[in-house]
Write a protein that holds these residues in place. Structure first.
Motif, PDB file in Angstrom:
ATOM      1  N   ILE A 162     -12.569  40.430   3.931  1.00 26.21           N
ATOM      2  CA  ILE A 162     -13.405  41.577   4.269  1.00 26.21           C
ATOM      3  C   ILE A 162     -13.007  42.724   3.349  1.00 26.21           C
ATOM      4  O   ILE A 162     -11.808  42.984   3.166  1.00 26.21           O
ATOM      5  CB  ILE A 162     -13.196  42.002   5.739  1.00 26.21           C
ATOM      6  CG1 ILE A 162     -13.487  40.830   6.694  1.00 26.21           C
ATOM      7  CG2 ILE A 162     -14.050  43.214   6.080  1.00 26.21           C
ATOM      8  CD1 ILE A 162     -13.003  41.070   8.106  1.00 26.21           C
ATOM      9  N   VAL A 163     -13.980  43.402   2.775  1.00 31.11           N
ATOM     10  CA  VAL A 163     -13.695  44.565   1.940  1.00 31.11           C
ATOM     11  C   VAL A 163     -13.686  45.803   2.829  1.00 31.11           C
ATOM     12  O   VAL A 163     -14.671  46.108   3.510  1.00 31.11           O
ATOM     13  CB  VAL A 163     -14.722  44.706   0.807  1.00 31.11           C
ATOM     14  CG1 VAL A 163     -14.461  45.975  -0.005  1.00 31.11           C
ATOM     15  CG2 VAL A 163     -14.676  43.489  -0.109  1.00 31.11           C
ATOM     16  N   ALA A 164     -12.552  46.499   2.851  1.00 30.70           N
ATOM     17  CA  ALA A 164     -12.437  47.713   3.653  1.00 30.70           C
ATOM     18  C   ALA A 164     -13.249  48.836   3.033  1.00 30.70           C
ATOM     19  O   ALA A 164     -13.463  48.891   1.809  1.00 30.70           O
ATOM     20  CB  ALA A 164     -10.971  48.125   3.756  1.00 30.70           C
ATOM     21  N   ASP A 165     -13.704  49.754   3.871  1.00 28.11           N
ATOM     22  CA  ASP A 165     -14.415  50.926   3.390  1.00 28.11           C
ATOM     23  C   ASP A 165     -13.451  51.856   2.652  1.00 28.11           C
ATOM     24  O   ASP A 165     -12.229  51.779   2.837  1.00 28.11           O
ATOM     25  CB  ASP A 165     -15.063  51.667   4.560  1.00 28.11           C
ATOM     26  CG  ASP A 165     -16.167  50.848   5.223  1.00 28.11           C
ATOM     27  OD1 ASP A 165     -16.759  49.998   4.532  1.00 28.11           O
ATOM     28  OD2 ASP A 165     -16.420  51.059   6.423  1.00 28.11           O
ATOM     29  N   PRO A 166     -13.971  52.756   1.820  1.00 22.08           N
ATOM     30  CA  PRO A 166     -13.079  53.667   1.082  1.00 22.08           C
ATOM     31  C   PRO A 166     -12.155  54.474   1.976  1.00 22.08           C
ATOM     32  O   PRO A 166     -11.049  54.843   1.566  1.00 22.08           O
ATOM     33  CB  PRO A 166     -14.060  54.572   0.326  1.00 22.08           C
ATOM     34  CG  PRO A 166     -15.271  53.710   0.131  1.00 22.08           C
ATOM     35  CD  PRO A 166     -15.366  52.882   1.383  1.00 22.08           C
ATOM     36  N   ASP A 167     -12.587  54.773   3.227  1.00 21.72           N
ATOM     37  CA  ASP A 167     -11.717  55.536   4.127  1.00 21.72           C
ATOM     38  C   ASP A 167     -10.733  54.647   4.882  1.00 21.72           C
ATOM     39  O   ASP A 167      -9.977  55.126   5.738  1.00 21.72           O
ATOM     40  CB  ASP A 167     -12.558  56.343   5.120  1.00 21.72           C
ATOM     41  CG  ASP A 167     -13.385  55.459   6.059  1.00 21.72           C
ATOM     42  OD1 ASP A 167     -13.328  54.212   5.925  1.00 21.72           O
ATOM     43  OD2 ASP A 167     -14.087  56.022   6.920  1.00 21.72           O
ATOM     44  N   GLY A 168     -10.727  53.331   4.573  1.00 21.63           N
ATOM     45  CA  GLY A 168      -9.788  52.416   5.183  1.00 21.63           C
ATOM     46  C   GLY A 168     -10.303  51.690   6.406  1.00 21.63           C
ATOM     47  O   GLY A 168      -9.664  50.750   6.878  1.00 21.63           O
ATOM     48  N   THR A 169     -11.437  52.098   6.967  1.00 24.67           N
ATOM     49  CA  THR A 169     -11.992  51.381   8.109  1.00 24.67           C
ATOM     50  C   THR A 169     -12.452  49.998   7.679  1.00 24.67           C
ATOM     51  O   THR A 169     -12.770  49.753   6.506  1.00 24.67           O
ATOM     52  CB  THR A 169     -13.154  52.152   8.749  1.00 24.67           C
ATOM     53  OG1 THR A 169     -14.171  52.371   7.764  1.00 24.67           O
ATOM     54  CG2 THR A 169     -12.681  53.477   9.308  1.00 24.67           C
TER      55      THR A 169
END
Length: 392
Positions: free
Chosen positions: A146-153
């Motif tokens: 899974i690729v995390a969002d830029p804010d880490g979520t």
């Protein structure tokens, strides 16, 4: 986000004792969680030089009120991504004990010993933000990324999951579940034999094996059989650790007699279900360490400061094995017998100066600590004397 309060409680009587131990047990799900709470921890310091001998210090609780924390993957800043088996969540746990839920993984079926299990970060996580997780579905055990969002979520919905390895047989127990990227950059996966026994000897069956694959799930170059299988003949391996010399060790549950720590060789056959423990039989590789099942139930494994540390579930202990220069293991010690309950995952911080370990009491067997799983920090400091030889 978890409710935060101070819990600066030290543990009395957490002394080192010489050991004998091992074991396996089923893990039924249990009641809903209480919110996590936390205690502060010092910021990371300079990394430890490989080969430095370190001794354990005074343990302390970092987070409490968790629900079967199963996998730990450290970020470079010393915080960690932590999976919780039953609710199938991934949270960030900071070195000061703050807990932030980042997302939930869809499609997880937390029955028996299954659920959301191991977690690993891509070697290029700083730029690709890719997280690998292993979990149980209604049909199989699988690894996805899974690729995390830029804010880490982390959006763990099915549409954001990319399959890496699927079709690993699931069972009421013996699901394996550990993930780790090796020094070679490939992903290693521990796959249990799902209680089936004989398939652990079948090279075409993924169960009862250590698998080694690329980030896309293809057999890693140089695998001994041209498949994802790296080693075979395992029962329920749940621990992986490399020492500074690049040697790979695995910890696994035995059945009735002996738990094992194995020094892995490509294509090696570690005997299950034909052999349990050190029998010296032709065609099988003996473990480098073993303990009676009733005292251990080995799960997580890590290397730190000249030793392997391995957590025990049924035995409710943390074992410490010195690593000798030739890869053999010295006489063991036990830390914290019957202090924290069932110890699941053991992981070394990026600077090498502490170990985090998790409990699995919520899915235990009526332990008085049931319902309050936690993460404990064990600091490590330089030894005054070198009681054993370590890897260079």
């Amino acid at each position: 986000m978890g409710r935060v309060r101070s819990l600066t409680r030290s543990v009395a009587g957490a002394a080192l004792v010489l050991v004998v131990a091992a074991g396996c047990s089923a893990e039924p799900p249990s009641p809903p969680p209480a919110p996590p709470t936390a205690t502060p921890e010092a910021a990371p310091s300079a990394p430890v030089t490989p080969g430095t001998v370190l001794n354990p210090g005074e343990p302390r609780e970092l987070v409490t009120g968790m629900e079967v924390p199963w996998g730990i993957a450290f970020l470079p800043d010393g915080s960690a991504l932590v999976t919780q088996r039953i609710p199938a969540t991934i949270s960030r746990v900071d070195p000061d004990g703050r807990v932030t839920e980042l997302g939930r993984v869809e499609g997880v079926t937390p029955t028996g010993e299954g659920g959301l299990l191991g977690i690993a970060l891509s070697p290029g996580y700083a730029t690709d933000r890719t997280v690998f997780v292993m979990f149980t579905t209604s049909d199989d055990n699988r690894v996805v990324k899974i690729v995390a969002d830029p804010d880490g979520t982390i959006d763990g919905s099915r549409g954001n999951q990319q399959e890496v390895v699927t079709g690993i047989t699931k069972g009421g127990n013996h699901d394996g579940g550990r993930l780790a990227f090796g020094p070679d950059g490939y992903l290693y996966i521990t796959a249990g034999e799902a209680g089936r026994g004989d398939p652990a000897q079948d090279r075409d069956d993924l169960g009862g094996k250590i698998l080694r694959v690329t980030a896309d799930g293809a057999p890693a170059p140089g695998n001994p059989f041209g498949t994802p299988v790296y080693t075979l003949g395992h029962r329920n391996p749940q621990g992986l650790a490399w020492d500074p010399s690049g040697r790979l060790y695995a910890a696994e549950f035995g059945q009735n007699n002996l738990d094992e720590i194995n020094l892995l060789q490509p294509g090696g056959n570690y005997g299950w279900p034909e052999v349990e423990g050190q029998e010296g039989r032709d065609g099988f590789l003996d473990p480098v360490a073993q303990q009676p099942v009733r005292n251990a139930s080995w799960s997580g494994l890590t290397y730190a400061g000249g030793s392997l540390y391995v957590g025990a579930l049924r035995g409710e202990r943390l074992f410490r094995y010195p690593v000798n220069a030739d890869g053999s293991l010295g006489e063991p010690q036990v830390l914290f017998e019957d202090v924290y309950g069932r110890i699941r995952t053991v992981a070394t911080t990026p600077d090498g100066r502490a170990i985090w370990f998790t409990t699995s009491n919520r899915d235990g067997r009526g332990d008085p600590r049931d319902g309050d799983d936690r993460i404990i920090v064990l600091p490590l400091s330089r030894a005054q004397h070198h009681p054993f030889t370590v890897s260079p």
